[in-house]
Structures are given as C-alpha cells and as structure tokens.
Write an enzyme that holds these catalytic residues in place. Structure first.
Site, PDB file in Angstrom:
ATOM      1  N   ASN A 131       0.823  -1.205   0.000  1.00  0.00           N
ATOM      2  CA  ASN A 131       0.000   0.000   0.000  1.00  0.00           C
ATOM      3  C   ASN A 131       0.863   1.264   0.000  1.00  0.00           C
ATOM      4  O   ASN A 131       1.582   1.517   0.956  1.00  0.00           O
ATOM      5  CB  ASN A 131      -0.904  -0.042   1.249  1.00  0.00           C
ATOM      6  CG  ASN A 131      -1.754   1.183   1.434  1.00  0.00           C
ATOM      7  OD1 ASN A 131      -1.859   2.042   0.576  1.00  0.00           O
ATOM      8  ND2 ASN A 131      -2.373   1.262   2.604  1.00  0.00           N
ATOM      9  N   HIS A 140      -4.400  -1.025   8.071  1.00  0.00           N
ATOM     10  CA  HIS A 140      -4.372  -1.488   9.468  1.00  0.00           C
ATOM     11  C   HIS A 140      -5.730  -1.994   9.928  1.00  0.00           C
ATOM     12  O   HIS A 140      -5.813  -2.700  10.920  1.00  0.00           O
ATOM     13  CB  HIS A 140      -3.868  -0.373  10.385  1.00  0.00           C
ATOM     14  CG  HIS A 140      -4.716   0.860  10.378  1.00  0.00           C
ATOM     15  ND1 HIS A 140      -4.609   1.813   9.387  1.00  0.00           N
ATOM     16  CD2 HIS A 140      -5.698   1.275  11.209  1.00  0.00           C
ATOM     17  CE1 HIS A 140      -5.481   2.786   9.633  1.00  0.00           C
ATOM     18  NE2 HIS A 140      -6.151   2.476  10.734  1.00  0.00           N
TER      19      HIS A 140
END
Length: 185
Positions: A131, A140
């Site tokens: 990412n 996350h």
C-alpha cells in the site's frame, strides 16, 4: 513526468509524510522516528521528491491524518490518490479498504470476497503490504481470520497496527509491552 513534492509533518504518533504531484497524492508514510526514515518511506513509493507547500486538497489530507492519529474519526475519500502504475487487483483491494469506516475492521478473506475473489486472501495481504498510502488507505483495519491481528509491514510491525486500531477503538485493547502475566497497570 512531473516531479513530486513532499511535506513531513508532526502527528500525535510521530513524524509522517505525504508526497504529491499536482493535487494527487502519490505516497504517504506512517509515523517514523525521524525525517530521514519518513523520506526513505516516501522515496520507495514516489521516487525522489522536493520539499514543498501542499496545495489545498493535500493540506486537507495532512490535517485529516493529524486528526485521525489524535483519535478523531476521519475518512480520506476526498483525496485524489495517484493510482497510476498500481495493479488493478491492488486498486480493488484499496477501494474496499478505503470503505472500511473508522472503528471497524474486516478480514483479509472478507476483502477478498468483496472484490469477487474469495480465494485471494493472501494476495489481499500482499496488496495491502505494498500500500503506497498507509493511514489514508487504512490497511491497518484489515485483520487475519478470527480477528487475529495479522501482519503489518510498517515500522513497528504489529505493535504499530495495534496502536492504530486502539486509537480507532476498532480492536480489543491489547497491551503492547505487557509482562506474560497479562495484568493491567
């Protein structure tokens, strides 16, 4: 190609960075210990950049990152992310991750199913590991099966992931440095 610019800025968790071309964000960095590490993280994604003052849309993104890392609920759907050169599979994964609200999580398998590739949980993990827009594309918020924390390739690894989730109150608070007895202080 137009050269990218960058800004390194303070947050509640440390120094972060953002790189852009025009008004399109080309990279962000998670909190790092010092500016050299932030620049290194941005360079891996954006190449060489020059320090600059961000245009209004990018400055709004900086402000939103600061607020999120201070505990506010923030969405980054307003940012124009430069996805040139990003594989189509990864783009679909990032679109699903962007849609995960603050305070919620999904599993790698759920993301895989959401993009129509139910057997691609590992590939989802690889895409999230690459990412270029951490925090903005909230990788996350994607966990392993059964709510396990899973991996996190950012500085600090899963401790950083836990901290981001704790800020967002999305995952049961887990002590980062607790003794094996698991007591609270």
């Amino acid at each position: 190609m137009i050269a990218a610019s960058h800004l390194i800025f303070d947050t509640a968790l440390g120094r972060c960075g953002i790189a852009w071309r025009g008004t399109r964000v080309v990279a962000t960095s998670l909190p790092e210990g010092d500016d050299a590490h932030v620049l290194s993280a941005l360079a891996r994604r954006a190449g060489e950049t020059a320090a600059g003052e961000p245009p209004a849309p990018v400055a709004a993104g900086v402000a939103a990152i600061r607020r999120l890392l201070a505990g506010a609920a923030e969405s980054f759907n307003f940012l124009d992310l430069d996805l040139d050169g990003v594989a189509e599979f990864d783009r679909r994964v990032y679109a699903v991750a962007l849609a995960i609200p603050v305070g919620e999580t999904r599993t790698y398998g759920e993301v895989a199913r959401a993009i129509g590739e139910p057997d691609a949980a590992r590939a989802v993990g690889r895409a999230l590991g690459a990412n270029p827009f951490p925090i903005v594309v909230p990788c996350h918020r994607v966990l392993a099966a059964g709510g396990a924390i899973g991996g996190f390739s950012a500085p600090g690894g899963i401790a950083t992931k836990r901290r981001l989730l704790a800020i967002e109150s999305a995952h049961a608070p887990l002590p980062l440095f607790a003794a094996s007895g698991g007591g609270t202080g």
